[in-house]
Scaffold this motif. Sequence first.
Motif, PDB file in Angstrom:
ATOM      1  N   MET A   1       0.846  -1.198   0.000  1.00  0.00           N
ATOM      2  CA  MET A   1       0.000   0.000   0.000  1.00  0.00           C
ATOM      3  C   MET A   1       0.883   1.250   0.000  1.00  0.00           C
ATOM      4  O   MET A   1       1.772   1.384   0.829  1.00  0.00           O
ATOM      5  CB  MET A   1      -0.912   0.003   1.234  1.00  0.00           C
ATOM      6  N   LYS A   2       0.600   2.154  -0.919  1.00  0.00           N
ATOM      7  CA  LYS A   2       1.379   3.376  -1.042  1.00  0.00           C
ATOM      8  C   LYS A   2       0.616   4.530  -0.406  1.00  0.00           C
ATOM      9  O   LYS A   2      -0.584   4.703  -0.626  1.00  0.00           O
ATOM     10  CB  LYS A   2       1.637   3.690  -2.516  1.00  0.00           C
ATOM     11  N   THR A   3       1.318   5.306   0.404  1.00  0.00           N
ATOM     12  CA  THR A   3       0.694   6.480   1.013  1.00  0.00           C
ATOM     13  C   THR A   3       1.530   7.715   0.680  1.00  0.00           C
ATOM     14  O   THR A   3       2.710   7.623   0.340  1.00  0.00           O
ATOM     15  CB  THR A   3       0.590   6.341   2.539  1.00  0.00           C
ATOM     16  N   ALA A   4       0.899   8.884   0.813  1.00  0.00           N
ATOM     17  CA  ALA A   4       1.593  10.148   0.546  1.00  0.00           C
ATOM     18  C   ALA A   4       0.904  11.249   1.325  1.00  0.00           C
ATOM     19  O   ALA A   4      -0.317  11.210   1.551  1.00  0.00           O
ATOM     20  CB  ALA A   4       1.586  10.449  -0.945  1.00  0.00           C
ATOM     21  N   ASN A   5       1.693  12.230   1.744  1.00  0.00           N
ATOM     22  CA  ASN A   5       1.151  13.403   2.422  1.00  0.00           C
ATOM     23  C   ASN A   5       0.832  14.454   1.356  1.00  0.00           C
ATOM     24  O   ASN A   5       1.746  15.052   0.783  1.00  0.00           O
ATOM     25  CB  ASN A   5       2.145  13.939   3.445  1.00  0.00           C
ATOM     26  N   LEU A   6      -0.436  14.680   1.089  1.00  0.00           N
ATOM     27  CA  LEU A   6      -0.836  15.541  -0.024  1.00  0.00           C
ATOM     28  C   LEU A   6      -1.900  16.546   0.418  1.00  0.00           C
ATOM     29  O   LEU A   6      -2.662  16.298   1.356  1.00  0.00           O
ATOM     30  CB  LEU A   6      -1.414  14.694  -1.168  1.00  0.00           C
ATOM     31  N   ALA A   7      -1.922  17.664  -0.292  1.00  0.00           N
ATOM     32  CA  ALA A   7      -3.028  18.613  -0.146  1.00  0.00           C
ATOM     33  C   ALA A   7      -4.138  18.163  -1.097  1.00  0.00           C
ATOM     34  O   ALA A   7      -3.898  17.899  -2.276  1.00  0.00           O
ATOM     35  CB  ALA A   7      -2.570  20.023  -0.489  1.00  0.00           C
ATOM     36  N   ILE A   8      -5.345  18.063  -0.579  1.00  0.00           N
ATOM     37  CA  ILE A   8      -6.504  17.594  -1.342  1.00  0.00           C
ATOM     38  C   ILE A   8      -7.413  18.782  -1.633  1.00  0.00           C
ATOM     39  O   ILE A   8      -7.826  19.498  -0.712  1.00  0.00           O
ATOM     40  CB  ILE A   8      -7.297  16.532  -0.558  1.00  0.00           C
ATOM     41  N   VAL A   9      -7.735  18.985  -2.897  1.00  0.00           N
ATOM     42  CA  VAL A   9      -8.584  20.107  -3.305  1.00  0.00           C
ATOM     43  C   VAL A   9      -9.848  19.576  -3.974  1.00  0.00           C
ATOM     44  O   VAL A   9      -9.771  18.753  -4.896  1.00  0.00           O
ATOM     45  CB  VAL A   9      -7.845  21.050  -4.274  1.00  0.00           C
ATOM     46  N   PHE A  10     -10.989  20.048  -3.499  1.00  0.00           N
ATOM     47  CA  PHE A  10     -12.273  19.777  -4.150  1.00  0.00           C
ATOM     48  C   PHE A  10     -12.848  21.089  -4.672  1.00  0.00           C
ATOM     49  O   PHE A  10     -12.797  22.118  -3.985  1.00  0.00           O
ATOM     50  CB  PHE A  10     -13.277  19.167  -3.164  1.00  0.00           C
ATOM     51  N   THR A  11     -13.386  21.065  -5.878  1.00  0.00           N
ATOM     52  CA  THR A  11     -14.111  22.220  -6.409  1.00  0.00           C
ATOM     53  C   THR A  11     -15.423  21.731  -7.016  1.00  0.00           C
ATOM     54  O   THR A  11     -15.510  20.593  -7.484  1.00  0.00           O
ATOM     55  CB  THR A  11     -13.322  22.973  -7.498  1.00  0.00           C
ATOM     56  N   ASP A  12     -16.444  22.597  -6.989  1.00  0.00           N
ATOM     57  CA  ASP A  12     -17.660  22.299  -7.736  1.00  0.00           C
ATOM     58  C   ASP A  12     -18.375  23.596  -8.060  1.00  0.00           C
ATOM     59  O   ASP A  12     -18.065  24.661  -7.508  1.00  0.00           O
ATOM     60  CB  ASP A  12     -18.575  21.313  -6.996  1.00  0.00           C
ATOM     61  N   ILE A  13     -19.324  23.517  -8.984  1.00  0.00           N
ATOM     62  CA  ILE A  13     -20.071  24.686  -9.433  1.00  0.00           C
ATOM     63  C   ILE A  13     -21.311  24.851  -8.563  1.00  0.00           C
ATOM     64  O   ILE A  13     -22.098  23.911  -8.414  1.00  0.00           O
ATOM     65  CB  ILE A  13     -20.498  24.545 -10.908  1.00  0.00           C
ATOM     66  N   GLN A  14     -21.484  26.035  -8.014  1.00  0.00           N
ATOM     67  CA  GLN A  14     -22.663  26.293  -7.191  1.00  0.00           C
ATOM     68  C   GLN A  14     -23.931  26.202  -8.044  1.00  0.00           C
ATOM     69  O   GLN A  14     -24.011  26.774  -9.128  1.00  0.00           O
ATOM     70  CB  GLN A  14     -22.580  27.678  -6.556  1.00  0.00           C
ATOM     71  N   GLY A  15     -24.927  25.464  -7.538  1.00  0.00           N
ATOM     72  CA  GLY A  15     -26.213  25.394  -8.221  1.00  0.00           C
ATOM     73  C   GLY A  15     -26.207  24.620  -9.516  1.00  0.00           C
ATOM     74  O   GLY A  15     -27.118  24.781 -10.336  1.00  0.00           O
ATOM     75  N   PHE A  16     -25.205  23.758  -9.710  1.00  0.00           N
ATOM     76  CA  PHE A  16     -25.095  23.059 -10.995  1.00  0.00           C
ATOM     77  C   PHE A  16     -26.286  22.127 -11.239  1.00  0.00           C
ATOM     78  O   PHE A  16     -26.841  22.091 -12.343  1.00  0.00           O
ATOM     79  CB  PHE A  16     -23.802  22.255 -11.057  1.00  0.00           C
ATOM     80  N   THR A  17     -26.700  21.375 -10.223  1.00  0.00           N
ATOM     81  CA  THR A  17     -27.810  20.429 -10.400  1.00  0.00           C
ATOM     82  C   THR A  17     -29.085  21.160 -10.820  1.00  0.00           C
ATOM     83  O   THR A  17     -29.811  20.713 -11.716  1.00  0.00           O
ATOM     84  CB  THR A  17     -28.058  19.648  -9.097  1.00  0.00           C
ATOM     85  N   GLU A  18     -29.338  22.299 -10.191  1.00  0.00           N
ATOM     86  CA  GLU A  18     -30.520  23.084 -10.543  1.00  0.00           C
ATOM     87  C   GLU A  18     -30.424  23.604 -11.971  1.00  0.00           C
ATOM     88  O   GLU A  18     -31.403  23.597 -12.718  1.00  0.00           O
ATOM     89  CB  GLU A  18     -30.671  24.250  -9.563  1.00  0.00           C
ATOM     90  N   ARG A  19     -29.237  24.027 -12.369  1.00  0.00           N
ATOM     91  CA  ARG A  19     -29.057  24.550 -13.724  1.00  0.00           C
ATOM     92  C   ARG A  19     -29.294  23.472 -14.769  1.00  0.00           C
ATOM     93  O   ARG A  19     -29.845  23.736 -15.835  1.00  0.00           O
ATOM     94  CB  ARG A  19     -27.650  25.139 -13.890  1.00  0.00           C
ATOM     95  N   THR A  20     -28.865  22.253 -14.489  1.00  0.00           N
ATOM     96  CA  THR A  20     -29.021  21.184 -15.479  1.00  0.00           C
ATOM     97  C   THR A  20     -30.488  20.905 -15.775  1.00  0.00           C
ATOM     98  O   THR A  20     -30.829  20.465 -16.875  1.00  0.00           O
ATOM     99  CB  THR A  20     -28.347  19.882 -15.001  1.00  0.00           C
ATOM    100  N   SER A  21     -31.351  21.148 -14.798  1.00  0.00           N
ATOM    101  CA  SER A  21     -32.774  20.908 -15.031  1.00  0.00           C
ATOM    102  C   SER A  21     -33.415  21.987 -15.882  1.00  0.00           C
ATOM    103  O   SER A  21     -34.480  21.784 -16.466  1.00  0.00           O
ATOM    104  CB  SER A  21     -33.511  20.811 -13.682  1.00  0.00           C
ATOM    105  N   ARG A  22     -32.755  23.160 -15.976  1.00  0.00           N
ATOM    106  CA  ARG A  22     -33.300  24.269 -16.760  1.00  0.00           C
ATOM    107  C   ARG A  22     -32.683  24.355 -18.150  1.00  0.00           C
ATOM    108  O   ARG A  22     -33.237  25.034 -19.021  1.00  0.00           O
ATOM    109  CB  ARG A  22     -33.060  25.604 -16.036  1.00  0.00           C
ATOM    110  N   GLN A  23     -31.537  23.727 -18.342  1.00  0.00           N
ATOM    111  CA  GLN A  23     -30.805  23.872 -19.592  1.00  0.00           C
ATOM    112  C   GLN A  23     -30.915  22.621 -20.457  1.00  0.00           C
ATOM    113  O   GLN A  23     -31.225  21.533 -19.975  1.00  0.00           O
ATOM    114  CB  GLN A  23     -29.323  24.153 -19.297  1.00  0.00           C
ATOM    115  N   THR A  24     -30.636  22.800 -21.740  1.00  0.00           N
ATOM    116  CA  THR A  24     -30.605  21.666 -22.653  1.00  0.00           C
ATOM    117  C   THR A  24     -29.318  20.884 -22.443  1.00  0.00           C
ATOM    118  O   THR A  24     -28.370  21.363 -21.809  1.00  0.00           O
ATOM    119  CB  THR A  24     -30.665  22.144 -24.111  1.00  0.00           C
ATOM    120  N   LEU A  25     -29.278  19.666 -22.984  1.00  0.00           N
ATOM    121  CA  LEU A  25     -28.066  18.856 -22.898  1.00  0.00           C
ATOM    122  C   LEU A  25     -26.887  19.585 -23.529  1.00  0.00           C
ATOM    123  O   LEU A  25     -25.765  19.568 -23.006  1.00  0.00           O
ATOM    124  CB  LEU A  25     -28.293  17.512 -23.592  1.00  0.00           C
ATOM    125  N   GLU A  26     -27.143  20.248 -24.658  1.00  0.00           N
ATOM    126  CA  GLU A  26     -26.077  20.987 -25.331  1.00  0.00           C
ATOM    127  C   GLU A  26     -25.527  22.086 -24.443  1.00  0.00           C
ATOM    128  O   GLU A  26     -24.309  22.278 -24.344  1.00  0.00           O
ATOM    129  CB  GLU A  26     -26.619  21.591 -26.634  1.00  0.00           C
TER     130      GLU A  26
END
Length: 424
Positions: A1-26
Amino acid sequence: MKTANLAIVFTDIQGFTERTSRQTLEQNQRLLKVHHDLLTPVFKAFGGRIIKSIGDAFLVTFESPTQAVLGGMAIQDRLWQYNRSVLEAERLDVRVAINVGEVRVESNDVFGEPVNIASRVESIAEAGEVFFTEAVYLAMNKAEVPSQEVGAFELKGIPGKIRVFRVPRAPYRVEVPAVVHVTPGAEAPIPNEQPPFGNLALSRMPASSHAPGGPDLAATAAALGSRAATVGGQLVSHTRTVIESVKAGRRPSALALRKLAIGGGVLALVLGIGFVLRDSPAENAIEAVAEASSSKEKIPLKEKLALVQDAEKLISQEKSPGERAWLHGQLAEALEAPGQAVGFYRSGVKAGHGDSEDRLIELLEHPECSVRVNAADALGNLKLDSARGELEDLAKDGGPGDDPGLFSCDSRKAAKKALERLSR
């Protein structure tokens, strides 16, 4: 098992799920592509390794917690600039959360409590902010990154309370020229506002890493040659139209004459001849910015920034809202930010400024597809019937870079939608 001391970054778009319901697939696919194209160069510039991208979310690791926080700051300043060059419906508001610790590394993924904590911090982070844990605060170089405690939080599935910090808003220092901007739909431009983190991190990125539409004056000279050729070709075409009308014994249309006049002014700007305007102090200052942008000589960033600030100061002294909007649009174009200029010209049209209307129509022939799309959308929203002819031409012929695919730009379609608005 390999381990490492790393900084973990998460990003996401605010309100993305709501936007997908209003927008087309394109529209959803295009939004994700823009999101990817804007964030990926920033991650890489600060040494980040993208572990996975799921929908609107990124999981990225950094060997340095300081670089991870700087990368988050650069992302928010980059998005601040982007959001001022697009319409409200196209904005991207992203949350950034960072933790550091020893994780298990398997294949192309990371596991462990540090990852879980970073994910939980993301859930409480606010759009436009960079949140990080006490572990990051203790490990990072505090001389490079300002910080401010948010509070201690109980996070789902995590024992005990976790102290959370954030990067406070600027001012610190601005190390790259501030691109002129406008909040889409605003009645008047907002002068002298700076990015949320003062370009403290963004200024460290090499010019080649900046996403399109950024503030890098050094990149403008390379673009001028092709732009001059395009505008020059348009000018020849407009001239030919006027001459043919005269030879046939017809009076040239007002539209043809307007295109010829505007085209000549644009060509003068592109070739570095200067603005063919009214020689006011503000216009002279804008011309100086344009010359600095296109100069082959290495002009210090401080000098370029001073030129921009001088121009903004003179523009702010203009009493007419329409004239201020027009001048801000000209300054944006001098800084090679035509997408942002669209917003200014739109404000100018609302204030009854004729030159702003003419230039907004002229931008329907811009060589960049995204600029044509924004111009068409603005003209449709303004219901400018004077643009009908040019919109019809664009709807029929399209322009450079048009591609109706899911991930591409289609100014032809934008023009058709604008024409539909004119007919309502």
